[in-house]
Design a protein around this motif. Structure first.
Motif, PDB file in Angstrom:
ATOM      1  N   ALA A  86       0.835  -1.207   0.000  1.00  0.00           N
ATOM      2  CA  ALA A  86       0.000   0.000   0.000  1.00  0.00           C
ATOM      3  C   ALA A  86       0.870   1.256   0.000  1.00  0.00           C
ATOM      4  CB  ALA A  86      -0.937  -0.008   1.201  1.00  0.00           C
ATOM      5  N   ARG A  87       1.950   1.238   0.792  1.00  0.00           N
ATOM      6  CA  ARG A  87       2.859   2.385   0.861  1.00  0.00           C
ATOM      7  C   ARG A  87       3.544   2.611  -0.496  1.00  0.00           C
ATOM      8  NH1 ARG A  87       3.427   6.827   4.218  1.00  0.00           N
ATOM      9  NH2 ARG A  87       5.425   7.790   3.737  1.00  0.00           N
ATOM     10  N   LEU A  88       3.991   1.519  -1.121  1.00  0.00           N
ATOM     11  CA  LEU A  88       4.653   1.622  -2.418  1.00  0.00           C
ATOM     12  C   LEU A  88       3.708   2.187  -3.477  1.00  0.00           C
ATOM     13  CD1 LEU A  88       6.606  -1.771  -2.492  1.00  0.00           C
ATOM     14  CD2 LEU A  88       7.623   0.511  -2.409  1.00  0.00           C
ATOM     15  N   ALA A  89       2.455   1.741  -3.456  1.00  0.00           N
ATOM     16  CA  ALA A  89       1.482   2.200  -4.454  1.00  0.00           C
ATOM     17  C   ALA A  89       1.068   3.645  -4.219  1.00  0.00           C
ATOM     18  CB  ALA A  89       0.258   1.291  -4.442  1.00  0.00           C
ATOM     19  N   ASP A  90       0.750   3.977  -2.955  1.00  0.00           N
ATOM     20  CA  ASP A  90       0.189   5.299  -2.646  1.00  0.00           C
ATOM     21  C   ASP A  90       1.229   6.407  -2.690  1.00  0.00           C
ATOM     22  OD1 ASP A  90      -2.179   3.976  -2.293  1.00  0.00           O
ATOM     23  OD2 ASP A  90      -2.079   3.946  -0.097  1.00  0.00           O
ATOM     24  N   GLU A  91       2.437   6.122  -2.198  1.00  0.00           N
ATOM     25  CA  GLU A  91       3.454   7.181  -2.064  1.00  0.00           C
ATOM     26  C   GLU A  91       4.455   7.222  -3.218  1.00  0.00           C
ATOM     27  OE1 GLU A  91       3.434   9.518   0.274  1.00  0.00           O
ATOM     28  OE2 GLU A  91       1.596   8.631   1.068  1.00  0.00           O
ATOM     29  N   HIS A  92       4.653   6.078  -3.887  1.00  0.00           N
ATOM     30  CA  HIS A  92       5.730   6.014  -4.881  1.00  0.00           C
ATOM     31  C   HIS A  92       5.264   5.561  -6.268  1.00  0.00           C
ATOM     32  CE1 HIS A  92       8.442   6.704  -1.535  1.00  0.00           C
ATOM     33  NE2 HIS A  92       7.881   5.684  -0.894  1.00  0.00           N
ATOM     34  N   GLY A  93       3.972   5.275  -6.429  1.00  0.00           N
ATOM     35  CA  GLY A  93       3.447   4.911  -7.735  1.00  0.00           C
ATOM     36  C   GLY A  93       3.904   3.558  -8.243  1.00  0.00           C
ATOM     37  N   ILE A  94       4.295   2.672  -7.334  1.00  0.00           N
ATOM     38  CA  ILE A  94       4.729   1.330  -7.717  1.00  0.00           C
ATOM     39  C   ILE A  94       3.544   0.387  -7.550  1.00  0.00           C
ATOM     40  CG2 ILE A  94       6.321  -0.577  -7.230  1.00  0.00           C
ATOM     41  CD1 ILE A  94       8.316   1.536  -6.207  1.00  0.00           C
ATOM     42  N   GLY A  95       2.930   0.001  -8.672  1.00  0.00           N
ATOM     43  CA  GLY A  95       1.683  -0.742  -8.621  1.00  0.00           C
ATOM     44  C   GLY A  95       1.840  -2.240  -8.467  1.00  0.00           C
ATOM     45  N   HIS A  96       3.015  -2.765  -8.771  1.00  0.00           N
ATOM     46  CA  HIS A  96       3.221  -4.213  -8.647  1.00  0.00           C
ATOM     47  C   HIS A  96       4.499  -4.453  -7.853  1.00  0.00           C
ATOM     48  CE1 HIS A  96       2.967  -8.467  -9.927  1.00  0.00           C
ATOM     49  NE2 HIS A  96       4.288  -8.396  -9.892  1.00  0.00           N
ATOM     50  N   ALA A  97       4.401  -5.117  -6.725  1.00  0.00           N
ATOM     51  CA  ALA A  97       5.568  -5.379  -5.879  1.00  0.00           C
ATOM     52  C   ALA A  97       5.532  -6.809  -5.366  1.00  0.00           C
ATOM     53  CB  ALA A  97       5.618  -4.399  -4.709  1.00  0.00           C
ATOM     54  N   THR A  98       6.699  -7.421  -5.279  1.00  0.00           N
ATOM     55  CA  THR A  98       6.854  -8.739  -4.664  1.00  0.00           C
ATOM     56  C   THR A  98       7.685  -8.558  -3.405  1.00  0.00           C
ATOM     57  OG1 THR A  98       6.774  -9.826  -6.819  1.00  0.00           O
ATOM     58  CG2 THR A  98       7.670 -11.098  -4.979  1.00  0.00           C
ATOM     59  N   VAL A  99       7.111  -8.909  -2.261  1.00  0.00           N
ATOM     60  CA  VAL A  99       7.762  -8.682  -0.963  1.00  0.00           C
ATOM     61  C   VAL A  99       8.062 -10.033  -0.316  1.00  0.00           C
ATOM     62  CG1 VAL A  99       7.552  -7.614   1.309  1.00  0.00           C
ATOM     63  CG2 VAL A  99       6.494  -6.515  -0.687  1.00  0.00           C
ATOM     64  N   GLU A 100       9.329 -10.240   0.052  1.00  0.00           N
ATOM     65  CA  GLU A 100       9.726 -11.468   0.759  1.00  0.00           C
ATOM     66  C   GLU A 100       9.944 -11.131   2.237  1.00  0.00           C
ATOM     67  OE1 GLU A 100      13.455 -14.609   0.836  1.00  0.00           O
ATOM     68  OE2 GLU A 100      12.749 -13.847  -1.113  1.00  0.00           O
ATOM     69  N   PRO A 101       9.036 -11.595   3.124  1.00  0.00           N
ATOM     70  CA  PRO A 101       9.187 -11.297   4.551  1.00  0.00           C
ATOM     71  C   PRO A 101      10.225 -12.213   5.212  1.00  0.00           C
ATOM     72  CG  PRO A 101       7.226 -12.612   4.188  1.00  0.00           C
ATOM     73  CD  PRO A 101       7.829 -12.386   2.840  1.00  0.00           C
ATOM     74  N   GLU A 102      10.968 -11.668   6.155  1.00  0.00           N
ATOM     75  CA  GLU A 102      12.006 -12.441   6.849  1.00  0.00           C
ATOM     76  C   GLU A 102      11.987 -12.132   8.335  1.00  0.00           C
ATOM     77  OE1 GLU A 102      15.316 -12.407   3.206  1.00  0.00           O
ATOM     78  OE2 GLU A 102      15.446 -10.961   4.856  1.00  0.00           O
ATOM     79  N   TYR A 103      12.355 -13.134   9.116  1.00  0.00           N
ATOM     80  CA  TYR A 103      12.584 -12.960  10.550  1.00  0.00           C
ATOM     81  C   TYR A 103      14.001 -13.447  10.816  1.00  0.00           C
ATOM     82  CZ  TYR A 103       7.481 -12.689  10.667  1.00  0.00           C
ATOM     83  OH  TYR A 103       6.174 -12.338  10.446  1.00  0.00           O
ATOM     84  N   GLY A 104      14.816 -12.624  11.434  1.00  0.00           N
ATOM     85  CA  GLY A 104      16.205 -13.030  11.670  1.00  0.00           C
ATOM     86  C   GLY A 104      17.063 -12.784  10.446  1.00  0.00           C
ATOM     87  N   ASP A 105      18.005 -13.725  10.174  1.00  0.00           N
ATOM     88  CA  ASP A 105      18.963 -13.539   9.083  1.00  0.00           C
ATOM     89  C   ASP A 105      18.301 -13.650   7.721  1.00  0.00           C
ATOM     90  OD1 ASP A 105      20.976 -13.234  10.920  1.00  0.00           O
ATOM     91  OD2 ASP A 105      21.579 -15.345  10.850  1.00  0.00           O
ATOM     92  N   CYS A 106      18.880 -12.915   6.755  1.00  0.00           N
ATOM     93  CA  CYS A 106      18.388 -12.975   5.368  1.00  0.00           C
ATOM     94  C   CYS A 106      18.753 -14.325   4.759  1.00  0.00           C
ATOM     95  CB  CYS A 106      19.011 -11.839   4.556  1.00  0.00           C
ATOM     96  SG  CYS A 106      18.612 -11.894   2.804  1.00  0.00           S
ATOM     97  N   ALA A 107      17.810 -14.930   4.087  1.00  0.00           N
ATOM     98  CA  ALA A 107      18.041 -16.246   3.491  1.00  0.00           C
ATOM     99  C   ALA A 107      19.108 -16.209   2.394  1.00  0.00           C
ATOM    100  CB  ALA A 107      16.730 -16.776   2.912  1.00  0.00           C
ATOM    101  N   ASP A 108      19.290 -15.044   1.754  1.00  0.00           N
ATOM    102  CA  ASP A 108      20.254 -14.929   0.657  1.00  0.00           C
ATOM    103  C   ASP A 108      21.587 -14.335   1.090  1.00  0.00           C
ATOM    104  OD1 ASP A 108      18.356 -15.926  -1.027  1.00  0.00           O
ATOM    105  OD2 ASP A 108      17.689 -13.970  -1.749  1.00  0.00           O
ATOM    106  N   ALA A 109      21.774 -14.137   2.387  1.00  0.00           N
ATOM    107  CA  ALA A 109      22.970 -13.428   2.866  1.00  0.00           C
ATOM    108  C   ALA A 109      24.255 -14.127   2.458  1.00  0.00           C
ATOM    109  CB  ALA A 109      22.926 -13.270   4.379  1.00  0.00           C
TER     110      ALA A 109
END
Length: 306
Positions: free
Chosen positions: A274-297
């Motif tokens: 919602a923040r990406l769409a409303d404030e930055h005009g980014i209508g399509h986003a893929t978000v990967e949620p993480e807890y702790g260390d990044c899986a790709d680190a």
């Protein structure tokens, strides 16, 4: 199975742009035949050269129309974003062809300047005026479309080049009629070529940036990441963020969001989108949620946004 997310957005201007492109292609192609005949009858190399220019432009406009036609096709399992980027590819190709045309004009101008040949100024003036009228109509037909669309920008660039060519032919014809000074024709041709070089470079640069999936110049990726961290509750850190445009208008993003323990992933993703769409005009986003260390680190230490 059952994942029919076709991403069928952004075609609100497509149909109108497609019709405008077809009208411009027919106008340009039709008058190209008239101008070629005028060049043969008057002995004007300037008109013949401009007819060749208009032939190239009518083909480019027809390709631009076909690109809009392809872009209307729905996404499928092999082209999951659809055919929108074909318009950008055509825009890039148009920019290159205009660059080559400008080089050819300079070469022809040098040849004509070295060996000026007599031209029938009166008929040349009439054909030039008719060409100007046709190109003005084609320009306004295209100018009413979306200026954010790179394919439309490429089409407008071609017609603008033709319009400038007509103005140069008219000016040269008047000067030849009044003074009999034939070298004015190649001199004005070079002026048109310089303007074409500048416009072609801008189109190649912008469409090339889209094809390279560069971040839109209007957006600051790191600033967007900081904005999400500051304003979205439960987000500790944003990293591995990529922002790009599909066709010069539709902006997309992927990112990793490190969340506070106890923060529901679904709720956080919804807020970030919602923040990406409303404030930055980014209508399509893929978000990967993480807890702790990044899986790709372990795999990628150079792709963090900040």
């Amino acid at each position: 199975m059952g994942h029919d997310h076709s991403h069928d957005h952004g075609h609100d201007h497509g149909s109108g742009n497609k019709t405008r492109m077809l009208i411009a292609a027919l106008l340009t192609g039709g008058f190209m035949i008239v101008e070629a005949a005028g060049g043969l009858l008057t002995g004007s190399l300037a008109l013949l050269a401009d007819a060749g220019h208009m032939l190239t432009d009518s083909v480019a406009l027809a390709l631009g129309w076909y690109a809009f036609h392809l872009a209307e096709r729905r996404a499928n399992e092999r082209l999951t974003y659809g055919y929108d980027r074909i318009k950008t590819l055509v825009a890039y190709t148009n920019g290159l062809t205009v660059f080559v045309i400008a080089l050819w004009i300079v070469y022809e101008a040098w040849e004509r300047f070295s060996m000026p040949s007599p031209v029938l100024g009166g008929p040349m003036l009439l054909v030039g005026l008719a060409g100007l009228l046709v190109n003005i109509v084609a320009f306004f037909v295209l100018h009413g479309g979306s200026r954010d669309d790179l394919n439309m920008r490429g089409a407008i660039l071609h017609v603008l080049g033709d319009l400038l060519g007509s103005v140069a032919a008219i000016a040269a014809a008047i000067i030849i009629l009044v003074t009999g000074w034939y070298p004015i024709d190649p001199i004005l041709s070079v002026l048109v070529a310089v303007l074409l070089f500048r416009s072609a470079w801008a189109l190649i640069r912008d469409s090339g940036h889209v094809l390279l999936e560069g971040a839109p110049t209007s957006l600051d990726r790191d600033a967007i990441a900081r904005d999400i961290e500051t304003h979205v509750v439960g987000v500790r850190d944003i990293h591995h963020m990529h922002v790009w445009s599909l066709d010069g208008r539709r902006t997309m993003a992927t990112l990793h969001a490190s969340l506070e323990s106890g923060m529901a992933a679904g709720e956080a993703i919804a807020r970030i989108k919602a923040r990406l769409a409303d404030e930055h005009g980014i209508g399509h986003a893929t978000v990967e949620p993480e807890y702790g260390d990044c899986a790709d680190a372990r795999n990628d230490h150079n792709n963090h946004s900040h």
